[in-house]
Design a protein around this motif. Structure first.
Motif, PDB file in Angstrom:
ATOM      1  N   GLY A 146       0.823  -1.209   0.000  1.00  0.00           N
ATOM      2  CA  GLY A 146       0.000   0.000   0.000  1.00  0.00           C
ATOM      3  C   GLY A 146       0.850   1.250   0.000  1.00  0.00           C
ATOM      4  O   GLY A 146       0.601   2.187  -0.767  1.00  0.00           O
ATOM      5  N   THR A 147       1.889   1.281   0.845  1.00  0.00           N
ATOM      6  CA  THR A 147       2.751   2.458   0.891  1.00  0.00           C
ATOM      7  C   THR A 147       3.498   2.624  -0.425  1.00  0.00           C
ATOM      8  O   THR A 147       3.550   3.719  -0.983  1.00  0.00           O
ATOM      9  N   ALA A 148       4.056   1.521  -0.920  1.00  0.00           N
ATOM     10  CA  ALA A 148       4.851   1.609  -2.144  1.00  0.00           C
ATOM     11  C   ALA A 148       4.005   2.138  -3.303  1.00  0.00           C
ATOM     12  O   ALA A 148       4.437   3.009  -4.060  1.00  0.00           O
ATOM     13  N   VAL A 149       2.792   1.623  -3.441  1.00  0.00           N
ATOM     14  CA  VAL A 149       1.947   2.090  -4.537  1.00  0.00           C
ATOM     15  C   VAL A 149       1.430   3.486  -4.246  1.00  0.00           C
ATOM     16  O   VAL A 149       1.327   4.325  -5.142  1.00  0.00           O
ATOM     17  N   GLY A 150       1.133   3.748  -2.953  1.00  0.00           N
ATOM     18  CA  GLY A 150       0.643   5.071  -2.595  1.00  0.00           C
ATOM     19  C   GLY A 150       1.688   6.151  -2.824  1.00  0.00           C
ATOM     20  O   GLY A 150       1.347   7.299  -3.112  1.00  0.00           O
ATOM     21  N   VAL A 151       2.968   5.791  -2.723  1.00  0.00           N
ATOM     22  CA  VAL A 151       4.041   6.760  -2.944  1.00  0.00           C
ATOM     23  C   VAL A 151       4.093   7.193  -4.406  1.00  0.00           C
ATOM     24  O   VAL A 151       4.427   8.328  -4.724  1.00  0.00           O
ATOM     25  N   LEU A 152       3.736   6.281  -5.300  1.00  0.00           N
ATOM     26  CA  LEU A 152       3.808   6.612  -6.722  1.00  0.00           C
ATOM     27  C   LEU A 152       2.927   7.822  -7.014  1.00  0.00           C
ATOM     28  O   LEU A 152       1.779   7.871  -6.582  1.00  0.00           O
ATOM     29  N   PRO A 153       3.478   8.794  -7.715  1.00  0.00           N
ATOM     30  CA  PRO A 153       2.695   9.999  -7.959  1.00  0.00           C
ATOM     31  C   PRO A 153       1.496   9.696  -8.852  1.00  0.00           C
ATOM     32  O   PRO A 153       1.538   8.808  -9.691  1.00  0.00           O
ATOM     33  N   GLY A 154       0.431  10.412  -8.624  1.00  0.00           N
ATOM     34  CA  GLY A 154      -0.748  10.234  -9.464  1.00  0.00           C
ATOM     35  C   GLY A 154      -1.618   9.075  -9.022  1.00  0.00           C
ATOM     36  O   GLY A 154      -2.702   8.885  -9.555  1.00  0.00           O
ATOM     37  N   ILE A 155      -1.154   8.281  -8.079  1.00  0.00           N
ATOM     38  CA  ILE A 155      -1.953   7.157  -7.616  1.00  0.00           C
ATOM     39  C   ILE A 155      -2.491   7.464  -6.234  1.00  0.00           C
ATOM     40  O   ILE A 155      -1.755   7.440  -5.262  1.00  0.00           O
ATOM     41  N   GLY A 156      -3.759   7.769  -6.160  1.00  0.00           N
ATOM     42  CA  GLY A 156      -4.379   8.054  -4.873  1.00  0.00           C
ATOM     43  C   GLY A 156      -4.808   6.770  -4.203  1.00  0.00           C
ATOM     44  O   GLY A 156      -4.638   5.685  -4.755  1.00  0.00           O
ATOM     45  N   PRO A 157      -5.367   6.890  -2.988  1.00  0.00           N
ATOM     46  CA  PRO A 157      -5.781   5.692  -2.261  1.00  0.00           C
ATOM     47  C   PRO A 157      -6.809   4.848  -3.026  1.00  0.00           C
ATOM     48  O   PRO A 157      -6.735   3.618  -2.998  1.00  0.00           O
ATOM     49  N   ALA A 158      -7.737   5.504  -3.724  1.00  0.00           N
ATOM     50  CA  ALA A 158      -8.772   4.737  -4.429  1.00  0.00           C
ATOM     51  C   ALA A 158      -8.143   3.864  -5.506  1.00  0.00           C
ATOM     52  O   ALA A 158      -8.476   2.685  -5.661  1.00  0.00           O
ATOM     53  N   MET A 159      -7.204   4.467  -6.259  1.00  0.00           N
ATOM     54  CA  MET A 159      -6.571   3.689  -7.325  1.00  0.00           C
ATOM     55  C   MET A 159      -5.688   2.603  -6.728  1.00  0.00           C
ATOM     56  O   MET A 159      -5.618   1.500  -7.287  1.00  0.00           O
ATOM     57  N   THR A 160      -5.041   2.897  -5.607  1.00  0.00           N
ATOM     58  CA  THR A 160      -4.223   1.882  -4.952  1.00  0.00           C
ATOM     59  C   THR A 160      -5.061   0.652  -4.637  1.00  0.00           C
ATOM     60  O   THR A 160      -4.696  -0.477  -4.980  1.00  0.00           O
ATOM     61  N   VAL A 161      -6.209   0.869  -4.005  1.00  0.00           N
ATOM     62  CA  VAL A 161      -7.056  -0.257  -3.635  1.00  0.00           C
ATOM     63  C   VAL A 161      -7.570  -0.982  -4.880  1.00  0.00           C
ATOM     64  O   VAL A 161      -7.566  -2.214  -4.951  1.00  0.00           O
ATOM     65  N   ALA A 162      -7.984  -0.219  -5.885  1.00  0.00           N
ATOM     66  CA  ALA A 162      -8.533  -0.841  -7.087  1.00  0.00           C
ATOM     67  C   ALA A 162      -7.480  -1.671  -7.817  1.00  0.00           C
ATOM     68  O   ALA A 162      -7.744  -2.790  -8.258  1.00  0.00           O
ATOM     69  N   VAL A 216      -5.241  -7.598   4.386  1.00  0.00           N
ATOM     70  CA  VAL A 216      -4.383  -6.990   3.372  1.00  0.00           C
ATOM     71  C   VAL A 216      -4.957  -5.637   2.964  1.00  0.00           C
ATOM     72  O   VAL A 216      -4.239  -4.648   2.831  1.00  0.00           O
ATOM     73  N   PHE A 217      -6.287  -5.592   2.826  1.00  0.00           N
ATOM     74  CA  PHE A 217      -6.928  -4.344   2.420  1.00  0.00           C
ATOM     75  C   PHE A 217      -6.769  -3.245   3.429  1.00  0.00           C
ATOM     76  O   PHE A 217      -6.527  -2.087   3.078  1.00  0.00           O
ATOM     77  N   ALA A 218      -6.928  -3.607   4.722  1.00  0.00           N
ATOM     78  CA  ALA A 218      -6.755  -2.601   5.771  1.00  0.00           C
ATOM     79  C   ALA A 218      -5.356  -2.012   5.671  1.00  0.00           C
ATOM     80  O   ALA A 218      -5.169  -0.794   5.759  1.00  0.00           O
ATOM     81  N   GLY A 219      -4.358  -2.879   5.443  1.00  0.00           N
ATOM     82  CA  GLY A 219      -2.985  -2.404   5.305  1.00  0.00           C
ATOM     83  C   GLY A 219      -2.819  -1.505   4.097  1.00  0.00           C
ATOM     84  O   GLY A 219      -2.207  -0.449   4.172  1.00  0.00           O
ATOM     85  N   ILE A 220      -3.404  -1.912   2.970  1.00  0.00           N
ATOM     86  CA  ILE A 220      -3.301  -1.117   1.753  1.00  0.00           C
ATOM     87  C   ILE A 220      -3.961   0.244   1.952  1.00  0.00           C
ATOM     88  O   ILE A 220      -3.432   1.281   1.554  1.00  0.00           O
ATOM     89  N   TYR A 221      -5.104   0.222   2.611  1.00  0.00           N
ATOM     90  CA  TYR A 221      -5.885   1.447   2.828  1.00  0.00           C
ATOM     91  C   TYR A 221      -5.076   2.464   3.627  1.00  0.00           C
ATOM     92  O   TYR A 221      -4.900   3.611   3.200  1.00  0.00           O
ATOM     93  N   TYR A 222      -4.563   2.048   4.796  1.00  0.00           N
ATOM     94  CA  TYR A 222      -3.773   2.977   5.601  1.00  0.00           C
ATOM     95  C   TYR A 222      -2.418   3.263   4.951  1.00  0.00           C
ATOM     96  O   TYR A 222      -1.925   4.377   4.971  1.00  0.00           O
ATOM     97  N   GLY A 223      -1.799   2.226   4.368  1.00  0.00           N
ATOM     98  CA  GLY A 223      -0.492   2.410   3.745  1.00  0.00           C
ATOM     99  C   GLY A 223      -0.552   3.413   2.609  1.00  0.00           C
ATOM    100  O   GLY A 223       0.334   4.247   2.449  1.00  0.00           O
ATOM    101  N   GLY A 224      -1.621   3.356   1.813  1.00  0.00           N
ATOM    102  CA  GLY A 224      -1.793   4.292   0.706  1.00  0.00           C
ATOM    103  C   GLY A 224      -1.807   5.727   1.196  1.00  0.00           C
ATOM    104  O   GLY A 224      -1.258   6.627   0.556  1.00  0.00           O
ATOM    105  N   MET A 225      -2.435   5.939   2.360  1.00  0.00           N
ATOM    106  CA  MET A 225      -2.495   7.296   2.918  1.00  0.00           C
ATOM    107  C   MET A 225      -1.090   7.783   3.301  1.00  0.00           C
ATOM    108  O   MET A 225      -0.704   8.902   2.998  1.00  0.00           O
ATOM    109  N   TYR A 226      -0.336   6.925   3.986  1.00  0.00           N
ATOM    110  CA  TYR A 226       1.023   7.295   4.369  1.00  0.00           C
ATOM    111  C   TYR A 226       1.860   7.603   3.128  1.00  0.00           C
ATOM    112  O   TYR A 226       2.578   8.588   3.071  1.00  0.00           O
ATOM    113  N   GLY A 227       1.755   6.728   2.147  1.00  0.00           N
ATOM    114  CA  GLY A 227       2.554   6.903   0.945  1.00  0.00           C
ATOM    115  C   GLY A 227       2.271   8.224   0.269  1.00  0.00           C
ATOM    116  O   GLY A 227       3.177   8.915  -0.182  1.00  0.00           O
ATOM    117  N   GLY A 228       0.979   8.576   0.214  1.00  0.00           N
ATOM    118  CA  GLY A 228       0.591   9.820  -0.459  1.00  0.00           C
ATOM    119  C   GLY A 228       1.246  11.024   0.170  1.00  0.00           C
ATOM    120  O   GLY A 228       1.684  11.942  -0.532  1.00  0.00           O
TER     121      GLY A 228
END
Lengths: 512, 182
Positions: A30-46, A63-75
């Motif tokens: 989640g963090t790794a994908v969330g860090v990528l520019p242009g990829i918000g949390p919604a796209m990370t989960v999708a 896994v989803f809970a991790g992706i959800y919070y991780g995406g936020m940190y990454g962003g």
């Protein structure tokens, strides 16, 4: 309270080594994908949805809970460290965080964001733990007309109130509702808008729409106006000593708490979730700051508050999601789709029927949050590397994963064609200022709203007054009307303020 | 590619771009309203079983058709009054860049190629085509680099899906290689 035992059981379940590994995996990806520019949390989960297809539901949700919070940190890492000249910050953290990083205080900005996210995420998850059972008990008593009222509120706030253009927001919502219509009517078994294509009789898969509109749409849009040249990442000083000094701590802890207080309630009501709360938190911090002149030049409060608000809202969004089955943001809409793909229907009965699952999910939110705090700062070097991925590979990769995500749903090339069509729709929507969230929310909520409406009218035998026959629905519509009036008033004021500014410009410009 | 001639041609180009945007806005609004009209017309063909109660399968589609028409008209009116949509911003979006339509067309073409070819040549090869084509379009050089990465990516994803998830993506010429199947 009987719930306390259930929460403990959730922890016991989530703390099993294999589930801890799943949580770690989710958090890292989640963090790794969330860090990528242009990829918000919604796209990370999708995008990451297909990775969980064959996991059993509990593991998948962890896994989803991790992706959800991780995406936020990454962003937040992205918006603090990526140096993109000329972009007016769409993410509030970038306003101050970027300035701090440029002044060599990137580590402090990252630290206050991470610790603030942890504090807010944990407090808000506690609030979620306490509020969800109460809310679910209350929600059981709601009738179909009440649900319909809630959905109307969600439609109007997400579709009309949040974007810059009401007409385009409504158009996006209507398009989403139309996509939701395609398929077989559940009540009568009649086909609607399937154009005689067999794959459409089951409806368009939400994953295909979400991935298409977020990933393919974004990739095409960015490609059409790609910023060329090297990626500029602001360097972060090494060593933990540079993270936060005493004054940073004393300036951060109050914004963290205020951000939590602002974020969680806003997340729970259908009012746009995280974005609104970050703006409000930023405005609040700016108003009460002792050193106002620092705002715009790297005030740490402007990072601490909004980041806390963002994560608190992310937890808040889970309250209506889990207890009412009501997605209030695009990310939540994708999460509902993920739940449904496991045959789990979020709603008031979920806590009764599958309380083990829910509390394991909540427990893994606590655990994931802690993992993120521990991992994030030490791993910042890796995130910086991720940020520097050459853009031609990044967007090609997004297209590959989008194709993978939709192909893996049914193993059908028709889904790939559909994905491209919806991606092109997303491309033109981005190009012309149509918000994306109403489309996804409309597509998920539309069929639910129709079902509740028809149930209401079946009970009342066609009497339309049944829609406003309960106190709850009357309150919901009244609040909606008030909200609309408030929004119109705010818009009017904004317009007048803008006029004043432009008139001011005219007076100044001849002299300058 | 012609070089920017000077301030006048740059201004003319901006004006032309603005005109194109406006036409696109009208087209989008029109398409949305048109989809609404189609929805309204097509809803009439939905079969209503005799047993349908108060609200059959047509009512909600009628409502959505109406909403589409209204929203489309609202967009047309807003465009006519000069309120154009604000193009989305992003970290990798160059706000001053002109729209590069050729890039979009190339990307779409590679994506179509992948969708068409996947049943013929399998996942790893078709994904290699998509990745290499897209990366090359966006500026990856030399050309063989994205080809190698794309092929590796396709094979790794195939193996991950087979080993980790037990799903067999179509392998194409790699049919029969054991670790590529779930």
């Amino acid at each position: 309270m009987g719930d306390f035992g259930a929460v403990l059981e959730g922890f016991a379940s989530a703390l099993q080594p294999i589930y801890l590994l799943y949580a770690l995996f989710g958090v890292l990806v989640g963090t790794a994908v969330g860090v990528l520019p242009g990829i918000g949390p919604a796209m990370t989960v999708a995008l990451l949805l297909p990775l969980t297809y064959t996991l059993q539901p509990t593991a998948a949700l962890i896994v989803f809970a991790g992706i959800y919070y991780g995406g936020m940190y990454g962003g937040s890492t992205t918006s603090i460290l990526l140096n993109t000249p000329g972009e007016s910050a769409s993410i509030v953290t970038a306003l101050e965080g970027n300035k701090m990083a440029k002044a060599g205080r990137g580590a402090a900005a990252l630290a206050t964001a991470a610790i603030g996210s942890f504090v807010a995420g944990t407090l808000a998850t506690v609030a979620l733990t306490l509020v969800a059972p109460v809310m679910a008990d209350f929600a059981v008593q709601l009738g179909p007309n009440d649900y319909f009222a809630l959905m109307i509120v969600a439609f109007v706030t997400v579709g009309a109130l949040l974007g810059s253009s009401v007409s385009r927001g409504l158009a996006a919502l209507a398009l989403g509702l139309f996509l939701g219509l395609i398929g077989t009517d559940t009540l009568t078994g009649q086909q609607r808008f399937t154009f005689g294509i067999p794959t459409l009789t089951d409806g368009i898969d939400v994953v295909v729409v979400a991935v298409g509109v977020f990933a393919v749409g974004e990739a095409l849009y960015v490609a059409s106006r790609l910023r060329h040249g090297p990626v500029q990442v602001i360097p972060v000083p090494k060593g933990w000593r540079s993270w936060m000094n005493r004054s940073d701590w004393s300036r951060s802890w109050r914004p963290w708490l205020r951000g939590t207080l602002i974020g969680f309630p806003i997340g729970t009501i259908p009012a746009g979730g995280a974005d609104v709360s970050t703006f409000l938190s930023y405005a609040a911090e700016k108003r009460i700051a002792k050193r106002k002149e620092e705002f715009g030049n790297g005030a740490i409060e402007g990072v601490a508050g909004p980041e806390a608000a963002n994560n608190a809202a992310a937890a808040g969004v889970l309250v209506p999601l889990l207890t009412l089955g009501l997605p209030t943001t695009a990310t939540a809409a994708v999460m509902i789709a993920a739940f449904q793909s496991y045959g789990i229907q979020p709603g008031p009965l979920l806590l009764q029927n599958q309380s083990g699952l829910v509390w394991t999910l909540v427990a893994s939110l606590y655990i994931g949050n802690l993992m993120l705090l521990v991992l994030n700062l030490p791993l910042v070097g890796i995130w910086v590397k991720v940020l520097q991925i050459p853009r031609h590979y990044l967007y090609a990769g997004i297209l590959v994963f989008a194709a993978l995500g939709s192909y893996a749903v049914n193993f059908s090339p028709i889904d790939l064609a559909l994905l491209l069509v919806i991606g092109l729709l997303g491309f033109f929507m981005r190009r012309h200022g149509y918000p994306i969230a109403p489309l996804v929310v409309g597509m998920i909520l539309g069929p639910m709203a129709e079902e509740q409406l028809r149930r209401t009218l079946a009970i009342s035998q066609g009497n339309l007054t049944a829609l406003v026959s309960s106190p709850f629905s009357v309150i919901a519509y009244t609040l909606l009307a008030l909200l609309l009036a408030l929004a119109l008033w705010a818009r009017h004021r904004e317009r007048r303020a803008n006029q004043r500014v432009t008139e001011g410009d005219k007076e100044v410009s001849p002299a300058g | 590619m012609s070089k920017a001639g000077g301030p006048t041609s740059a201004a003319g180009r901006a004006a032309r771009e603005g005109r194109v945007r406006r036409i696109e806005e009208y087209a989008l609004g029109g398409l949305i309203a048109g989809l609404g009209i189609f929805t309204l017309v097509d809803t009439a063909t939905i079969v209503v079983p005799g047993s349908a109660n108060a609200m059959g399968p047509r009512t909600f589609p009628y409502f959505i058709g109406g909403l589409l028409v209204l929203a489309g008209m609202a967009v047309l009116v807003a465009t006519w009054r000069g309120k154009l949509g604000e193009a989305e911003e992003g970290e990798d979006v160059d706000a001053d860049a002109r729209t590069d339509w050729l890039t979009v067309v190339k990307l779409v073409a590679f994506f179509v190629a992948q969708a068409v070819l996947i049943d013929w040549i399998g996942w790893p090869l078709s994904i290699a085509i998509l990745f290499a084509g897209a990366a090359w379009t966006l500026g990856a050089r030399p050309w063989w680099k994205p080809v190698v990465i794309g092929l590796a990516m396709g094979l790794v994803l195939q193996a991950v899906f087979a080993a980790g998830l037990g799903l067999s993506l179509p392998a194409g010429p790699f049919e029969g290689v054991p670790f590529l199947h779930g």
